[in-house]
Design a protein around this motif. Sequence first.
Motif, short mmCIF file in Angstrom:
data_model
loop_
_atom_site.label_atom_id
_atom_site.label_comp_id
_atom_site.label_asym_id
_atom_site.label_seq_id
_atom_site.Cartn_x
_atom_site.Cartn_y
_atom_site.Cartn_z
N ILE A 216 47.21 36.00 51.91
CA ILE A 216 46.79 35.99 50.51
C ILE A 216 47.92 36.49 49.61
CG2 ILE A 216 45.16 37.01 48.87
CD1 ILE A 216 43.13 37.09 51.22
N PHE B 98 37.82 43.66 42.64
CA PHE B 98 36.43 43.26 42.83
C PHE B 98 36.12 43.14 44.32
CE2 PHE B 98 32.97 40.18 43.00
CZ PHE B 98 32.09 40.70 42.06
N GLY B 99 37.04 42.51 45.05
CA GLY B 99 36.84 42.34 46.49
C GLY B 99 36.83 43.67 47.21
N ILE C 220 34.29 33.52 48.27
CA ILE C 220 34.42 34.11 49.59
C ILE C 220 33.98 35.57 49.57
CG2 ILE C 220 36.11 34.83 51.33
CD1 ILE C 220 37.51 32.21 50.88
N ILE C 221 34.32 36.28 48.47
CA ILE C 221 33.89 37.68 48.36
C ILE C 221 32.36 37.76 48.33
CG2 ILE C 221 33.88 39.68 46.84
CD1 ILE C 221 36.72 38.94 46.00
N PHE C 222 31.74 36.88 47.53
CA PHE C 222 30.28 36.88 47.49
C PHE C 222 29.70 36.50 48.84
CE2 PHE C 222 30.77 36.20 42.78
CZ PHE C 222 30.25 37.43 42.44
N PHE D 100 37.96 32.03 45.81
CA PHE D 100 38.09 33.30 46.51
C PHE D 100 36.96 34.26 46.12
CE2 PHE D 100 39.84 37.40 47.74
CZ PHE D 100 40.25 37.09 49.02
N LEU D 101 36.57 34.22 44.83
CA LEU D 101 35.39 35.00 44.44
C LEU D 101 34.19 34.54 45.27
CD1 LEU D 101 35.53 35.27 40.55
CD2 LEU D 101 35.52 37.13 42.19
N SER E 139 33.51 45.41 46.53
CA SER E 139 32.31 44.88 47.18
C SER E 139 32.49 44.81 48.69
CB SER E 139 31.92 43.52 46.59
OG SER E 139 33.04 42.74 46.39
N ILE F 227 40.42 40.15 40.90
CA ILE F 227 39.75 39.67 42.12
C ILE F 227 39.99 40.65 43.27
CG2 ILE F 227 39.77 37.86 43.86
CD1 ILE F 227 40.17 35.86 41.65
N SER G 25 31.00 37.08 51.76
CA SER G 25 31.09 38.17 52.72
C SER G 25 30.03 39.23 52.41
CB SER G 25 32.50 38.77 52.74
OG SER G 25 32.62 39.77 51.76
N ALA H 167 38.34 32.56 54.95
CA ALA H 167 39.39 33.16 54.11
C ALA H 167 40.75 32.58 54.50
CB ALA H 167 39.39 34.67 54.24
N ILE I 217 39.12 40.14 35.56
CA ILE I 217 39.04 38.69 35.77
C ILE I 217 38.80 37.99 34.44
CG2 ILE I 217 37.64 36.86 36.81
CD1 ILE I 217 37.13 38.81 39.15
N SER J 34 34.74 43.48 50.85
CA SER J 34 35.15 42.35 51.68
C SER J 34 36.51 42.66 52.29
CB SER J 34 35.20 41.06 50.86
OG SER J 34 36.26 41.09 49.96
N ILE K 176 45.29 37.37 57.53
CA ILE K 176 44.71 36.69 56.38
C ILE K 176 45.09 37.42 55.10
CG2 ILE K 176 42.57 36.02 55.26
CD1 ILE K 176 41.36 35.56 57.95
N PHE L 175 39.35 41.40 55.43
CA PHE L 175 39.70 40.38 56.40
C PHE L 175 40.74 40.94 57.35
CE2 PHE L 175 38.96 38.39 52.21
CZ PHE L 175 37.71 37.91 52.48
#
Lengths: 207, 470
Positions: free
Chosen positions: A172, A156-157, B168-170, B165-166, A160, A153, B172, B121, A126, A162, A168, A164
């Motif tokens: 994206i 990273f997502g 949204i990640i945080f 979007f970051l 961590s 991103i 979640s 999202a 990022i 996340s 969705i 969906f």
Amino acid sequence: MNTLTVLLLLLGIHVAVTDRIRPAIRSLALQGILLGFLPLADSAGSSWRAATLCLATVGVKGIAIPAILTRATSRLGIGQEFESLISTKANILTTGALALAAFLACSRFGLSGSDELGAAAGLTLIFSGLLMMTTRVKAVSQVIGFVVLENGIFLFGAASGSEFTLPIELGIFLDLFVAVFLMGILMFKIHRTFTHMDVRKIHTLKD
Amino acid sequence: MPFLFLMPLAAAAVALLARSPGQAALGTVIGASGIVADAVLMASSLPLSGGGDLFRLDELGMYFLFLVAGVHLVCAVYSYGYFRRETERGHLGMSKVRKYHVWINLFVLSMVSVVCAHHLALQWVAVEATTLFSAPLIYLHGDRKGMEAAWKYLLICSVGIAFAFLGIIFLSRAAGDFPLTYTALSAAAGKLDPRFLRLSFLFFLVGYGTKMGLAPMHTWLPDAHSQAPAPASAMLSGVLLNCALLALLRILPAVPGSYASPLLILFGIASIAVPALLIAVQRDIKRLLAFSSIENMGIIVLGIGFGGGARPAALLHVLNHSLAKVLLFLVAGDLVLRYGTQRIQRIHGIFRQAPLSGVLLFGGVLAIAGSPPFGSFWSEFGILAGGISGGRLAASLAYLALLAVIFGSFLMYGSGMVFGDGNPRKLSAPELWCLLPACVLLVSCLWLGLHVPAGLYRLLERLSATVAFS
């Protein structure tokens, strides 16, 4: 999983520090294909979902976007060199410092081993994407920076945790693809009217 | 609810097949009326949901939906007159007009998705789609300035949205097992991990703030909003900014006020102060209006940050700003075509040459500057009163001082353009379909200033309860 992350990080750093455009696009494409394996490595989800996400990632990030970028560079006769506002040395040092900052920041997130590595690698991408967008001069390199940022991103997502629902996630991908597609079209149009692709010279609009 | 999505799609398809500007505009007008009618029919049976967790239309969404649909309808009528004149003069070919109607309908589709989204999202996907569908409108004329503006718009907003979007990640991460729908989040307020929640809010604010044009992330906005054709500028300033605001509002019930409120006040004041300086030295009429949009988004965010009594006033200001700003963009677009320039200095004596346009422009200037008897006076005053009674004295005083500066600048420009001697050039005849929508807007601004309906007031109170901090 860790090997994958390290490879993604190395490819990202290659894109960030190289001063040639085509190798950068090749690394970007490889990064996109490797990102496609991330959903497969996550064993918790259903296999259909993982397969769809893998296909979408490889299709958009590994094939479509690099193809648009390659086409833009060859059709527009953009030179091989990235032009940057800072020297290659300064660029390498800054990227290293940003990577260090990313790893330090992620150590405070309370993630477990491989997830922490993934998050830190994602954050590094990022940061380096943002660095590319602000210091590189040619329009195509700004788009490359943007894609690196998006890949960061994504990583990273994933690290961590996340997730969906499939519509969705596909939305994206569609957004990202259309964004890069539009940027590609605009590059052609700007090239036609301005006959240069130097964003430093695009500043007729000001107060 | 599916009807809401089908109408703009159908209108876009009609535009693809249209043979004249009139046919394309008619399709868009019918599509817009369909959305308005559907919204009216649904208004009594809220909240509606669809697609599992994905879509939900509540009262807050409905308020914004009415704005989107209403402004779209007004702009669609206007676009008929506007593009007829543009094509007659040979500025634009039919293919460009067709393009305009296709993209404007897809753009509306994306905004309808923003207001109907339940999952945050999905809402993000829709907000990014608004950027993508509106970018082609900005370079519709295909000139250098338009492309430069579209390039900046696409890049800066995409990066901004990536930050969201970051967020949204945080979020979640903060939410753990709670789904990322706004209803679940507001129910779970207080149970979320505060560290990640704070990070998340910061990224939401920067990300959607970029899209709203909050300073210092506003740099793309004056270019984009001044380069688009007038009806598209009106949509960008009048409703797109509101959609980004809605995306930000949706997360507020989960965030503690002690953290969110100072940040919102800070960004609010900055977004009033920066345009206050730049408005004072503007030479281009459409850039002037674009800077004023940044300022008004600042006012709204400031009011939300003040909380308490300022919050319903801020939500009312969303409506007042949209009406006045759309009015001004429509009138300015008409004047720019008739005078052949966007330079404020070269437009003068409107009242003598085109009395109705003069009245509309001056009314719009007074309305946007927050002068009584127009609606924005009451909403701006309500925000000030809310700030003072909430003990935010320094911010309230700064707000008042900046508003006075902006009021002065606007009055200076307005009187310079409307009064005085006319242009030596003879103006072309007035275009009914350009002036009629503007008249409707001016009357609405005035009506909201003379009398806020009791039902609207109660609605705003209810809405402000749904966006209160946790």
